[in-house]
Write a protein that holds these residues in place. Structure first.
Motif: not given
Length: 102
Positions: A82-98
């Motif tokens: 979240x501190x890095x901007x990798x959380x979408x709180x409204x959608x309850x999702x975390x961003x991950x690299x592939x």
């Protein structure tokens, strides 16, 4: 920890809270389709937004409410994300690299 997509989707190395990614062989569209609505492509290249509850579901017993230590470390990982901007709180999702498996 990482999510591996092969014949099924699995969570590997579930006790490693310092690395989070998706390992796929194939393209992003195929990976998104494999998640069956529990992930979407990010605007950033080679990244997916993954449903946090699905990650916990994949963790199985490790994410059981009774395992307070695992949950605390998972929450810490999400707080860092979240501190890095990798959380979408409204959608309850975390961003991950592939990255490719291996």
């Amino acid at each position: 920890m990482f999510i591996a997509i092969a014949d099924t989707i699995t969570l590997e190395d579930s006790g490693n809270f310092r690395e989070f990614h998706v390992a796929i062989d194939g393209d992003i569209a195929a990976a998104v389709a494999a998640f069956d609505g529990r992930a979407t492509a990010s605007k950033r290249d080679n990244h997916l937004w993954i449903d946090i509850a699905f990650v916990q579901e994949l963790a199985g017993d490790a994410a059981d409410a009774a395992d307070a230590e695992w949950q605390a470390q998972f929450d810490g990982m999400l707080a860092y994300a979240n501190s890095k901007g990798w959380i979408d709180e409204p959608a309850n999702r975390v961003e991950a690299h592939i990255q490719p498996p291996g």
